[in-house]
Design a protein around this motif. Sequence first.
Motif, mmCIF file in Angstrom:
data_model
loop_
_atom_site.group_PDB
_atom_site.id
_atom_site.type_symbol
_atom_site.label_atom_id
_atom_site.label_comp_id
_atom_site.label_asym_id
_atom_site.label_seq_id
_atom_site.Cartn_x
_atom_site.Cartn_y
_atom_site.Cartn_z
ATOM 1 N N PHE A 135 0.859 -1.194 0.000
ATOM 2 C CA PHE A 135 0.000 0.000 0.000
ATOM 3 C C PHE A 135 0.885 1.231 0.000
ATOM 4 O O PHE A 135 2.063 1.162 0.360
ATOM 5 C CB PHE A 135 -0.876 0.020 1.264
ATOM 6 N N VAL A 137 0.015 -11.318 13.954
ATOM 7 C CA VAL A 137 -0.218 -10.135 14.777
ATOM 8 C C VAL A 137 -1.082 -9.119 14.032
ATOM 9 O O VAL A 137 -1.222 -9.185 12.804
ATOM 10 C CB VAL A 137 1.117 -9.462 15.191
ATOM 11 N N SER A 138 -1.635 -8.181 14.773
ATOM 12 C CA SER A 138 -2.418 -7.105 14.176
ATOM 13 C C SER A 138 -1.541 -6.354 13.175
ATOM 14 O O SER A 138 -0.402 -6.010 13.491
ATOM 15 C CB SER A 138 -2.897 -6.179 15.295
ATOM 16 N N GLY A 139 -2.064 -6.143 11.985
ATOM 17 C CA GLY A 139 -1.286 -5.444 10.948
ATOM 18 C C GLY A 139 -0.457 -6.377 10.082
ATOM 19 O O GLY A 139 0.229 -5.932 9.162
ATOM 20 N N ALA A 140 -0.518 -7.693 10.356
ATOM 21 C CA ALA A 140 0.294 -8.646 9.575
ATOM 22 C C ALA A 140 -0.192 -8.760 8.133
ATOM 23 O O ALA A 140 0.572 -9.167 7.258
ATOM 24 C CB ALA A 140 0.264 -10.026 10.245
ATOM 25 N N GLY A 141 -1.458 -8.446 7.886
ATOM 26 C CA GLY A 141 -1.976 -8.502 6.514
ATOM 27 C C GLY A 141 -3.060 -9.544 6.303
ATOM 28 O O GLY A 141 -3.396 -9.876 5.158
ATOM 29 N N THR A 158 -6.044 -8.066 4.474
ATOM 30 C CA THR A 158 -5.598 -7.775 3.103
ATOM 31 C C THR A 158 -5.621 -9.051 2.267
ATOM 32 O O THR A 158 -6.118 -9.065 1.131
ATOM 33 C CB THR A 158 -4.165 -7.193 3.137
ATOM 34 N N GLU A 160 -12.216 -12.402 11.340
ATOM 35 C CA GLU A 160 -12.520 -12.261 12.769
ATOM 36 C C GLU A 160 -13.993 -12.545 13.041
ATOM 37 O O GLU A 160 -14.690 -11.710 13.618
ATOM 38 C CB GLU A 160 -12.201 -10.829 13.240
HETATM 39 N N1 LIG Z 1 -5.942 0.762 2.009
HETATM 40 C C1 LIG Z 1 -4.828 0.812 2.732
HETATM 41 N N2 LIG Z 1 -3.953 1.827 2.591
HETATM 42 C C2 LIG Z 1 -2.804 1.876 3.303
HETATM 43 N N3 LIG Z 1 -2.420 0.947 4.185
HETATM 44 C C3 LIG Z 1 -3.263 -0.089 4.383
HETATM 45 C C4 LIG Z 1 -4.497 -0.213 3.680
HETATM 46 N N4 LIG Z 1 -5.111 -1.349 4.079
HETATM 47 C C5 LIG Z 1 -4.295 -1.916 4.995
HETATM 48 N N5 LIG Z 1 -3.189 -1.165 5.183
HETATM 49 C C6 LIG Z 1 -2.069 -1.479 6.094
HETATM 50 O O1 LIG Z 1 -1.659 -2.803 5.806
HETATM 51 C C7 LIG Z 1 -1.314 -3.484 7.002
HETATM 52 C C8 LIG Z 1 -2.091 -4.801 7.087
HETATM 53 O O2 LIG Z 1 -3.448 -4.508 7.354
HETATM 54 P P1 LIG Z 1 -4.515 -5.654 7.579
HETATM 55 O O3 LIG Z 1 -5.792 -4.971 7.839
HETATM 56 O O4 LIG Z 1 -4.461 -6.591 6.447
HETATM 57 O O5 LIG Z 1 -3.932 -6.361 8.910
HETATM 58 P P2 LIG Z 1 -4.561 -7.516 9.788
HETATM 59 O O6 LIG Z 1 -3.553 -8.606 9.892
HETATM 60 O O7 LIG Z 1 -5.909 -7.859 9.263
HETATM 61 O O8 LIG Z 1 -4.684 -6.817 11.217
HETATM 62 P P3 LIG Z 1 -5.792 -6.999 12.390
HETATM 63 O O9 LIG Z 1 -5.414 -8.266 13.102
HETATM 64 O O10 LIG Z 1 -5.570 -5.798 13.241
HETATM 65 O O11 LIG Z 1 -7.139 -7.035 11.755
HETATM 66 C C9 LIG Z 1 -1.590 -2.530 8.141
HETATM 67 O O12 LIG Z 1 -0.378 -1.979 8.574
HETATM 68 C C10 LIG Z 1 -2.500 -1.488 7.534
HETATM 69 O O13 LIG Z 1 -2.303 -0.234 8.138
#
Ligand SMILES: Nc1ncnc2c1ncn2[C@@H]1O[C@H](COP(=O)(O)OP(=O)(O)OP(=O)(O)O)[C@@H](O)[C@H]1O
Length: 241
Positions: free
Chosen positions: A29, A58-62, A65, A184
């Motif tokens: 991103f 972990v939170s933010g791992a993707g 996405t 989740e």
């Molecule tokens: N549209 C976007 N633009 C910029 N950064 C993004 C975007 N979507 C996600 N991110 C970044 O990508 C990373 C992964 O986000 P993602 O939501 O996939 O994490 P996650 O593993 O689902 O976390 P959580 O457990 O908190 O739900 C994060 O650091 C987030 O800030």
Amino acid sequence: MSADQNYPIAPDGSTSADALRVTNLRKAFRSPAGQSIAVLSDVSFSVAAGETVAIMGVSGAGKSTLLNLLGGLEIGDGGTIQFSRLKTGETAGRCPWPGKPASFVFQFHFLLPDLTAVENVALPLMIDRVPGKESLRRAVIALQAIGLGDRLTHKIGDLSGGEQQRVAVARALLTNPQLVLADEPTGNLDASIAEEIGALLVDYARRRRAFVVVATHNDRLASICDRVLLLEHGRIREQTT
Ligand SMILES: Nc1ncnc2c1ncn2[C@@H]1O[C@H](COP(=O)(O)OP(=O)(O)OP(=O)(O)O)[C@@H](O)[C@H]1O
Ligand SMILES: [Mg+2]
């Protein structure tokens, strides 16, 4: 029209895939300051039909996405997502199933508060042009099957958090999707609800020979799934217990 007709036809005429294969998937991103944030750097894994796979990390791992890419809500920067046996074109990072192959279950379930439980579950069928009466009949059966037969006409706001989540799962499964993506799905609910939701998904995957991918932080939910994949530093590795 049966929901299955939403799927592309495999070369042998069947409408099911027998494997979901993700290869070298990448996604970055841009931050508001214009910097590139690599979230998925090289993700490869496969899921067999009938399997339920938990994605942890972990939170933010993707995790979200990755689910969004699998469901075609976002497009990757490279790599492939393939469903074997289906004759589909390949586009880098793009889910190859056109139309609406995936069914999502989200943490904040997005049920419609002014509709009853049964109306919420019937809605996707009505959108698929199944007649109203038939949609409601099938929604009643689906809710009865998950123990909510005495909550059919409750408005969503009058249901407990766990009941709302079960309604969301029933809604996601009623159109009989082969790909189910749950982000989740148990939120902050207690362990017994996590197990119940997990069991519903695992049972559905086996019966339908579907692919169920669940992003979760919940150990109890993950332990019910057939496999646990850990998403770390932009890559996936199999977690062995
Ligand atoms: N549209 C976007 N633009 C910029 N950064 C993004 C975007 N979507 C996600 N991110 C970044 O990508 C990373 C992964 O986000 P993602 O939501 O996939 O994490 P996650 O593993 O689902 O976390 P959580 O457990 O908190 O739900 C994060 O650091 C987030 O800030
Ligand atoms: Mg997430």
